[in-house]
Write a protein that holds these residues in place. Structure first.
Motif, short mmCIF file in Angstrom:
data_model
loop_
_atom_site.label_atom_id
_atom_site.label_comp_id
_atom_site.label_asym_id
_atom_site.label_seq_id
_atom_site.Cartn_x
_atom_site.Cartn_y
_atom_site.Cartn_z
N GLU A 3 -10.03 16.45 -22.47
CA GLU A 3 -10.18 17.45 -21.42
C GLU A 3 -10.79 17.28 -20.18
O GLU A 3 -10.46 17.73 -18.89
N LEU A 31 -3.27 27.17 -13.77
CA LEU A 31 -2.79 25.78 -14.35
C LEU A 31 -1.63 25.73 -15.22
O LEU A 31 -1.38 26.96 -16.12
N ILE A 33 0.08 23.77 -18.26
CA ILE A 33 0.04 22.64 -18.99
C ILE A 33 1.14 22.53 -20.13
O ILE A 33 1.68 23.29 -20.84
N THR A 37 1.31 17.19 -23.44
CA THR A 37 -0.07 16.47 -22.83
C THR A 37 -0.90 16.64 -23.97
O THR A 37 -1.96 16.13 -23.73
N LEU A 39 -3.27 18.86 -24.54
CA LEU A 39 -4.43 19.31 -23.93
C LEU A 39 -4.66 20.81 -24.49
O LEU A 39 -3.76 21.60 -24.54
N GLU A 41 -5.99 24.58 -24.85
CA GLU A 41 -6.32 25.61 -24.11
C GLU A 41 -7.89 25.72 -23.83
O GLU A 41 -8.47 25.99 -22.97
N MET A 44 -9.84 23.18 -22.38
CA MET A 44 -9.65 23.08 -21.05
C MET A 44 -10.60 24.15 -20.31
O MET A 44 -11.05 24.09 -19.31
N ILE A 64 -4.09 29.93 -17.82
CA ILE A 64 -3.31 28.68 -18.27
C ILE A 64 -2.18 29.10 -18.72
O ILE A 64 -2.01 30.04 -19.52
N LYS A 66 1.42 27.69 -20.58
CA LYS A 66 2.03 26.74 -21.25
C LYS A 66 3.53 26.34 -20.63
O LYS A 66 4.26 27.19 -20.49
N THR A 113 3.43 17.30 -17.98
CA THR A 113 2.30 17.15 -17.09
C THR A 113 1.41 18.29 -16.96
O THR A 113 1.68 19.59 -17.59
N CYS A 114 0.17 18.24 -16.42
CA CYS A 114 -0.67 19.26 -16.06
C CYS A 114 -0.87 19.38 -14.73
O CYS A 114 -1.23 18.57 -14.01
N SER A 115 -0.50 20.49 -14.06
CA SER A 115 -0.49 20.57 -12.91
C SER A 115 -1.02 22.19 -12.41
O SER A 115 -1.32 22.98 -13.21
#
Ligand SMILES: [Zn+2]
Length: 124
Positions: A3, A31, A33, A37, A39, A41, A44, A64, A66, A113-115
């Protein structure tokens, strides 16, 4: 911790973006997520606090969201969510990348993706 490197990349991208605006600080960063991914929370949020220290993003709120994995079946044309197996180790879901309808091959269309979805900026 995976992360930290992801958050570092995102934060430097956001800081570069902020140079285009006359931003004094940032109130909130949203974000998205993807479930694929892997990742976490909490990790992060923790990484975000560390990475943003001493930058314009320090003290901003991290939101965040999802995003579920969605896929398009190359055989029958199904488009939608895929089935998941729950991980034995944590509450993470592992997506099964085959068509829930026909078992065919799928192309992932969302959730990988994470954006950055949104920045709430305080102008100087
Ligand atoms: Zn299918």
């Amino acid at each position: 911790m995976h992360e930290v490197s992801v958050v570092s990349d995102l934060v430097s991208a956001i800081l570069r973006e902020l140079e285009k605006y006359n931003a004094q600080s940032v109130e909130e960063v949203t974000l998205v997520i993807g479930d694929m991914t892997s990742l976490g929370e909490e990790q992060m949020s923790f990484a975000y606090e560390i990475v943003t220290k001493g930058t314009k993003l320090e003290g901003s709120k991290l939101v965040i969201e999802k995003e579920a994995v969605r896929a398009l079946c190359l055989d029958c044309g199904y488009e939608g969510p895929v089935n998941n197996i729950q991980s034995d180790y944590d509450d993470h879901y592992i997506p099964i990348l085959s068509c829930p309808k026909c078992g065919g091959r799928v192309k992932v269309t969302a959730g990988q993706t994470c954006s950055v979805k949104n920045l709430r900026i305080v102008e100087a």
